[in-house]
Scaffold this motif. Sequence first.
Motif, short mmCIF file in Angstrom:
data_model
loop_
_atom_site.label_atom_id
_atom_site.label_comp_id
_atom_site.label_asym_id
_atom_site.label_seq_id
_atom_site.Cartn_x
_atom_site.Cartn_y
_atom_site.Cartn_z
N CYS A 104 0.83 -1.21 0.00
CA CYS A 104 0.00 0.00 0.00
C CYS A 104 0.86 1.26 0.00
O CYS A 104 0.55 2.23 -0.69
N ILE A 105 1.93 1.23 0.77
CA ILE A 105 2.84 2.38 0.80
C ILE A 105 3.44 2.61 -0.59
O ILE A 105 3.50 3.75 -1.08
N SER A 106 3.86 1.53 -1.24
CA SER A 106 4.42 1.65 -2.58
C SER A 106 3.38 2.19 -3.56
O SER A 106 3.68 3.06 -4.39
N THR A 107 2.15 1.68 -3.47
CA THR A 107 1.09 2.14 -4.36
C THR A 107 0.75 3.61 -4.11
O THR A 107 0.52 4.38 -5.05
N ALA A 108 0.71 3.99 -2.83
CA ALA A 108 0.43 5.39 -2.49
C ALA A 108 1.52 6.32 -3.03
O ALA A 108 1.22 7.43 -3.50
N LEU A 109 2.76 5.87 -2.98
CA LEU A 109 3.85 6.65 -3.57
C LEU A 109 3.68 6.76 -5.08
O LEU A 109 4.01 7.79 -5.68
N GLY A 110 3.13 5.70 -5.68
CA GLY A 110 2.85 5.73 -7.12
C GLY A 110 1.79 6.77 -7.45
O GLY A 110 1.86 7.45 -8.48
N VAL A 111 0.79 6.90 -6.56
CA VAL A 111 -0.23 7.93 -6.77
C VAL A 111 0.40 9.31 -6.69
O VAL A 111 0.10 10.20 -7.50
N SER A 112 1.27 9.50 -5.71
CA SER A 112 1.95 10.79 -5.58
C SER A 112 2.83 11.09 -6.79
O SER A 112 3.03 12.25 -7.16
N ALA A 113 3.36 10.01 -7.41
CA ALA A 113 4.23 10.20 -8.58
C ALA A 113 3.45 10.48 -9.85
O ALA A 113 4.03 10.94 -10.85
N GLY A 114 2.13 10.18 -9.85
CA GLY A 114 1.37 10.52 -11.06
C GLY A 114 0.28 9.55 -11.46
O GLY A 114 -0.35 9.75 -12.51
N LEU A 115 0.02 8.49 -10.69
CA LEU A 115 -1.06 7.57 -11.06
C LEU A 115 -2.38 8.32 -11.15
O LEU A 115 -2.75 9.05 -10.23
N GLY A 116 -3.07 8.15 -12.25
CA GLY A 116 -4.33 8.85 -12.48
C GLY A 116 -4.18 10.10 -13.33
O GLY A 116 -5.17 10.64 -13.83
N LYS A 117 -2.94 10.59 -13.48
CA LYS A 117 -2.69 11.78 -14.31
C LYS A 117 -2.21 11.36 -15.69
O LYS A 117 -1.66 10.27 -15.86
N PRO A 118 -2.37 12.22 -16.70
CA PRO A 118 -1.86 11.89 -18.04
C PRO A 118 -0.34 11.67 -18.02
O PRO A 118 0.40 12.45 -17.41
N TRP A 119 0.10 10.62 -18.69
CA TRP A 119 1.53 10.30 -18.74
C TRP A 119 2.35 11.45 -19.34
O TRP A 119 3.44 11.77 -18.84
N ALA A 120 1.81 12.08 -20.36
CA ALA A 120 2.54 13.16 -21.04
C ALA A 120 2.74 14.38 -20.16
O ALA A 120 3.64 15.20 -20.42
N SER A 121 1.91 14.54 -19.13
CA SER A 121 2.01 15.73 -18.27
C SER A 121 3.06 15.57 -17.18
O SER A 121 3.36 16.54 -16.47
N LEU A 122 3.64 14.38 -17.04
CA LEU A 122 4.60 14.12 -15.97
C LEU A 122 6.02 14.42 -16.42
O LEU A 122 6.38 14.24 -17.59
N SER A 123 6.83 14.83 -15.46
CA SER A 123 8.25 15.03 -15.74
C SER A 123 8.92 13.66 -15.85
O SER A 123 8.37 12.64 -15.43
N GLU A 124 10.13 13.65 -16.41
CA GLU A 124 10.85 12.39 -16.55
C GLU A 124 11.13 11.76 -15.19
O GLU A 124 11.09 10.53 -15.03
N GLU A 125 11.38 12.59 -14.19
CA GLU A 125 11.63 12.07 -12.84
C GLU A 125 10.40 11.40 -12.27
O GLU A 125 10.48 10.31 -11.68
N LEU A 126 9.23 12.05 -12.43
CA LEU A 126 7.99 11.46 -11.92
C LEU A 126 7.64 10.17 -12.66
O LEU A 126 7.16 9.20 -12.06
N LYS A 127 7.88 10.15 -13.96
CA LYS A 127 7.63 8.93 -14.73
C LYS A 127 8.47 7.77 -14.20
O LYS A 127 7.97 6.65 -14.00
#
Length: 313
Positions: A62-85
Motif C-alpha cells: 500500500c505504501i508503494s502504491t500510495a507513492l505511485g499515486v503521488s508520482a502521477g497515477l491517475g494523471k496523463p503520462w505526457a504531463s509528468l516530468s521524466e523524474e515522476l515517470k
Amino acid sequence: MIPPTNTADYQEKFLQFLIWFIFTAATLSAVVGLGMKYIIMRKLVQEDWLIILAQNVYLAECISTALGVSAGLGKPWASLSEELKDNYLKTEYASTVLLVLSLAIIKWSVLVFIQRLSGGTLSRCIHQSLSGLIGVWFVSSTIISLFQCEIPRPWDHVNGRRCIDRRAWWSYVSVINMLSELFIAALYLLVLLKVQISRKRKAIVLSLFLSRLLVVAAAIAQLVIFFRAFPSPDVTRRYKIPVILNETTLSISVITACVPYLKPFMESLEAGVVRVPSLVRSEEELSLGRLTTESCHTPGPSNSTTCVSAHSS
C-alpha cells in the motif's frame, strides 16, 4: 490547509483515500477475526502468524502504491516530468512483487487452517501439492516481474528494451490466482461434507467458506479492466482502475481468510458441532455433535474409584 485547486489534486487525494480505506477494511477484519480466535484459543497458531505476516507485506504494498499515486497515477503520462515517470514505474515495479507475495502468504495461511480443520483427514499429498503450486506460482511470477525488461532498467516497461509481454504475464498471474482459489473453495467443501451439523448451521458455515469465491470475482474484474487499459501508452491515467482493483482483490483475500474466525463459525465451534483438532485446546474439547462426559464415583466403603465414560448426543 489550502484546499485543492484543480481536478488532478482532487483525484490524487481520492485515490489515496481509496487505497487506505481498502487497506483499513482488511486490517480491521484481521484484528477482529484474530482477536476473536485468540479469545477462544488463548493463543495464536501458524495460520494466524501467516495472516499477520501477509498484512505487513500488504502494508508495504500500500505504501508503494500510495507513492505511485503521488508520482502521477491517475494523471496523463505526457504531463509528468521524466523524474515522476521514473518514480511511478519504480513504485509499480515494487508493488507488483509485494502484491503477489501477500496473496501467496494468505493462500498458505488458508491451507494450513483447512488442514487443521480437517483434523488430518485431508490428504497430506493434496495439501502439499497445492502449497507447492502456490510456491511455484509466486517464485515464477516474481522472477518474471523482476526481470520484465533488460537490465539496468528492469522496471521501465514503457521505454525499456526487450520487455516481456505484460498482458500474457499478468494473464498467467491472474489465472493461477483464480484457479488456486477455486481449489481452496473445493477443499472447504470436502471438509464440510464430513461434518455432521444441522442444515441451518451448515448453510452458515458454507457461506463463510465460499466467501473465498469473492477473490475470484475481484480477480476476474481486474483482469478484464487491465486488458482494456493495456493497449494505451498512457499507463498512469488508464491503469488507475486496475490498480484499485488490485487493492480490492488483496483486501478481499485478507477479509475472507479471516471470516471463519468470526462469530457465526465460532458459535458452531462452541456448540460442539464442528470438530477442529488442535484448533481449540482448552479444558474441554469440541466434537462432531457429540460431547463426551466422564463421571467418576466411589462405590461404598472400598474407597475404590470407578470412572465411567458416557456419550450423549
